[in-house]
Design a protein around this motif. Structure first.
Motif, PDB file in Angstrom:
ATOM      1  N   VAL A   1       1.032  -1.039  -0.065  1.00  0.00           N
ATOM      2  CA  VAL A   1       0.011   0.070  -0.137  1.00  0.00           C
ATOM      3  C   VAL A   1       0.917   1.227   0.340  1.00  0.00           C
ATOM      4  N   LEU A   2       0.601   2.074  -0.932  1.00  0.00           N
ATOM      5  CA  LEU A   2       1.765   3.357  -1.100  1.00  0.00           C
ATOM      6  C   LEU A   2       0.706   3.966  -0.721  1.00  0.00           C
ATOM      7  N   LYS A   3       1.601   4.842   0.822  1.00  0.00           N
ATOM      8  CA  LYS A   3       1.583   5.609   1.851  1.00  0.00           C
ATOM      9  C   LYS A   3       1.469   7.079   1.830  1.00  0.00           C
ATOM     10  N   LYS A   4       3.250   7.172   1.421  1.00  0.00           N
ATOM     11  CA  LYS A   4       3.119   8.541   1.328  1.00  0.00           C
ATOM     12  C   LYS A   4       4.588   8.587  -0.198  1.00  0.00           C
ATOM     13  N   ILE A   5       4.550   9.795  -0.920  1.00  0.00           N
ATOM     14  CA  ILE A   5       5.013  10.567  -1.947  1.00  0.00           C
ATOM     15  C   ILE A   5       5.524  11.478  -1.462  1.00  0.00           C
ATOM     16  N   LYS A   6       7.118  11.569  -1.759  1.00  0.00           N
ATOM     17  CA  LYS A   6       7.745  12.380  -0.767  1.00  0.00           C
ATOM     18  C   LYS A   6       8.478  13.286  -2.051  1.00  0.00           C
ATOM     19  N   MET A   7       8.759  14.268  -2.261  1.00  0.00           N
ATOM     20  CA  MET A   7       9.635  14.784  -3.587  1.00  0.00           C
ATOM     21  C   MET A   7      10.475  16.116  -2.497  1.00  0.00           C
ATOM     22  N   VAL A   8      12.168  15.482  -2.852  1.00  0.00           N
ATOM     23  CA  VAL A   8      13.205  16.522  -2.232  1.00  0.00           C
ATOM     24  C   VAL A   8      13.574  16.989  -2.878  1.00  0.00           C
ATOM     25  N   ARG A   9      13.851  18.669  -2.620  1.00  0.00           N
ATOM     26  CA  ARG A   9      15.124  19.783  -3.065  1.00  0.00           C
ATOM     27  C   ARG A   9      15.864  19.831  -2.226  1.00  0.00           C
TER      28      ARG A   9
ATOM     29  N   ASN B   1      15.008  16.642  -5.712  1.00  0.00           N
ATOM     30  CA  ASN B   1      16.445  16.006  -6.391  1.00  0.00           C
ATOM     31  C   ASN B   1      17.138  14.500  -6.365  1.00  0.00           C
ATOM     32  N   ASP B   2      15.382  14.538  -5.024  1.00  0.00           N
ATOM     33  CA  ASP B   2      14.757  12.510  -4.654  1.00  0.00           C
ATOM     34  C   ASP B   2      13.558  12.593  -4.908  1.00  0.00           C
ATOM     35  N   LEU B   3      13.175  11.310  -5.400  1.00  0.00           N
ATOM     36  CA  LEU B   3      12.003  11.548  -5.193  1.00  0.00           C
ATOM     37  C   LEU B   3      11.674  10.019  -4.542  1.00  0.00           C
ATOM     38  N   LYS B   4      10.544   9.821  -3.835  1.00  0.00           N
ATOM     39  CA  LYS B   4      11.205   8.076  -2.566  1.00  0.00           C
ATOM     40  C   LYS B   4       9.512   8.246  -2.755  1.00  0.00           C
ATOM     41  N   LEU B   5       8.803   7.132  -2.321  1.00  0.00           N
ATOM     42  CA  LEU B   5       7.835   6.189  -2.397  1.00  0.00           C
ATOM     43  C   LEU B   5       7.734   5.736  -1.411  1.00  0.00           C
ATOM     44  N   GLU B   6       6.417   5.581   0.294  1.00  0.00           N
ATOM     45  CA  GLU B   6       7.207   4.331   1.162  1.00  0.00           C
ATOM     46  C   GLU B   6       5.639   3.941   1.156  1.00  0.00           C
ATOM     47  N   PHE B   7       6.323   2.061   1.167  1.00  0.00           N
ATOM     48  CA  PHE B   7       5.226   1.318   1.637  1.00  0.00           C
ATOM     49  C   PHE B   7       4.900   0.709   2.502  1.00  0.00           C
ATOM     50  N   SER B   8       4.284   0.308   2.938  1.00  0.00           N
ATOM     51  CA  SER B   8       3.611  -0.062   3.689  1.00  0.00           C
ATOM     52  C   SER B   8       2.875  -2.300   3.232  1.00  0.00           C
ATOM     53  N   LEU B   9       3.751  -2.908   3.862  1.00  0.00           N
ATOM     54  CA  LEU B   9       3.178  -4.654   3.277  1.00  0.00           C
ATOM     55  C   LEU B   9       3.340  -5.109   4.348  1.00  0.00           C
ATOM     56  N   GLY B  10       1.711  -5.711   5.087  1.00  0.00           N
ATOM     57  CA  GLY B  10       1.630  -5.979   6.249  1.00  0.00           C
ATOM     58  C   GLY B  10       2.271  -5.321   8.021  1.00  0.00           C
ATOM     59  N   ASP B  11       3.828  -5.826   8.488  1.00  0.00           N
ATOM     60  CA  ASP B  11       3.718  -5.368   9.523  1.00  0.00           C
ATOM     61  C   ASP B  11       4.830  -4.537   9.568  1.00  0.00           C
ATOM     62  N   THR B  12       5.577  -4.185   8.022  1.00  0.00           N
ATOM     63  CA  THR B  12       6.577  -3.533   7.767  1.00  0.00           C
ATOM     64  C   THR B  12       6.228  -2.413   6.943  1.00  0.00           C
TER      65      THR B  12
ATOM     66  N   ILE C   1       2.467  13.891  -0.612  1.00  0.00           N
ATOM     67  CA  ILE C   1       1.631  13.860  -0.806  1.00  0.00           C
ATOM     68  C   ILE C   1       0.969  12.322   0.598  1.00  0.00           C
ATOM     69  N   HIS C   2       0.178  12.502   0.898  1.00  0.00           N
ATOM     70  CA  HIS C   2      -0.620  10.977   2.428  1.00  0.00           C
ATOM     71  C   HIS C   2      -1.436  10.452   1.502  1.00  0.00           C
ATOM     72  N   LYS C   3      -1.537   8.929   1.312  1.00  0.00           N
ATOM     73  CA  LYS C   3      -2.182   8.625   0.961  1.00  0.00           C
ATOM     74  C   LYS C   3      -3.192   9.167  -1.083  1.00  0.00           C
ATOM     75  N   PRO C   4      -1.699   8.905  -1.561  1.00  0.00           N
ATOM     76  CA  PRO C   4      -1.789   9.218  -3.203  1.00  0.00           C
ATOM     77  C   PRO C   4      -2.688   7.869  -3.795  1.00  0.00           C
ATOM     78  N   LEU C   5      -4.020   7.656  -3.821  1.00  0.00           N
ATOM     79  CA  LEU C   5      -4.657   6.922  -4.035  1.00  0.00           C
ATOM     80  C   LEU C   5      -4.837   6.919  -6.143  1.00  0.00           C
ATOM     81  N   GLY C   6      -5.152   6.034  -6.225  1.00  0.00           N
ATOM     82  CA  GLY C   6      -4.426   5.601  -7.542  1.00  0.00           C
ATOM     83  C   GLY C   6      -3.200   5.127  -8.323  1.00  0.00           C
TER      84      GLY C   6
END
Length: 290
Positions: free
Chosen positions: A155-163, A225-236, A189-194
């Motif tokens: 489940v994608l929880k957050k998208i972070k764009m860092v400058r 400069n950075d594009l980060k995707l934060e996921f959750s899967l199970g307890d991780t 961006i929190h909870k980026p559904l779709g």
């Protein structure tokens, strides 16, 4: 006391000689593996403090523990789970048996604090004591099959764009100093559904090396400069930095899994999590049978 964020950063490990040839890790010196050599070095340097003057950090080894792990048919698989101090931090070196020239190092981090530079410095010193020709190579690893599991099933929880450098005109408008290295800007961006469904094609092209990470999200007037995707899967929870496919860094959030005391992870709780993680990565790298 609220739990502090505890995460694991996983690196691939290899050792090369002056001819840029990889060394067999279980035959580093006659009769000794890399595990043996590192353990001897740690035991000889437990009482020694080292200081990183650039960051004003003290580093000292606290204890070391070697272990042989057997698979379900009684074969040796991997070895070693250690813990270092001051905060404290833990680390794990996992090497499959046999004539292998690759292994896994797992370093525990706490929030924004880690131990990579200090730890890498000491392991390199251990190798130089053996031979000045030996060089430690630590590289971020994230096997494609491992990443796919999160991209497809997580489940994608957050998208972070860092400058990391804010333009001078924007700095002036905000009333901050321009060009300060520590200053950065994040758009979250929190909870980026779709997102994963609608960006599926461009993400696949990025995976194949046909697109840049900056092609995945384009925002006029904001070059990140950075594009980060934060996921959750199970307890991780896992955060993927997409900036460089060849240097993809995976930060595994284990806060929910590890027990803490005084805001620090308990070694007996941290150790099995590191061992399990090391096994998963070695399998993803094709170094252990699935």
């Amino acid at each position: 006391m609220a739990k502090k964020k505890i995460s694991l950063v996983i690196y691939g490990l290899s050792i090369i000689n002056r001819e840029n040839e990889r060394i067999i890790l279980n035959q580093l010196v006659p009769g000794k593996t890399l595990i043996d050599c590192v353990e001897e070095y740690i035991n000889s340097n437990k009482a020694v403090y080292s200081r990183d003057l650039s960051k004003d950090i003290l580093f000292q080894f606290e204890k070391t523990e070697s272990q042989v792990v057997l698979n379900n048919v009684g074969q040796k698989e991997i070895g070693r789970a250690d813990q270092a101090d001051m905060m404290p931090f833990g680390f794990c070196i996992a090497i499959p048996v046999g004539n292998v020239d690759s292994a896994v190092i797992i370093l525990q981090a706490m929030g924004n604090y880690g131990m990579k530079m200090s730890f890498q410095k000491h392991v390199q010193k251990c190798l130089v004591d053996i031979s000045p020709e030996l060089q430690l190579i630590m590289r971020p690893i994230a096997p494609k099959e491992y990443i796919d599991r999160y991209f497809k099933n997580g489940v994608l929880k957050k998208i972070k764009m860092v400058r990391y450098q804010i333009p001078e005109d924007e700095s002036n408008k905000m009333g901050i100093n321009y060009g300060v290295k520590q200053t950065k800007e994040e758009r979250i961006i929190h909870k980026p559904l779709g997102f994963m469904e609608r960006k599926k094609k461009v993400i696949e092209e990025w995976f194949a090396g046909q697109k840049s990470y900056t092609d995945i999200i384009e925002i006029e007037g904001f070059e990140y400069n950075d594009l980060k995707l934060e996921f959750s899967l199970g307890d991780t929870d896992k955060t993927f930095n997409l900036r460089d496919m060849n240097k993809l860094v995976v930060n595994e959030d284990i806060t929910k899994q590890v027990n803490q005391a005084g805001g620090h992870p308990i070694y007996e709780s941290l150790k099995p999590i590191m061992q399990k993680t090391a096994e998963e990565y070695l399998k993803g790298m094709g170094l252990l049978a699935i």
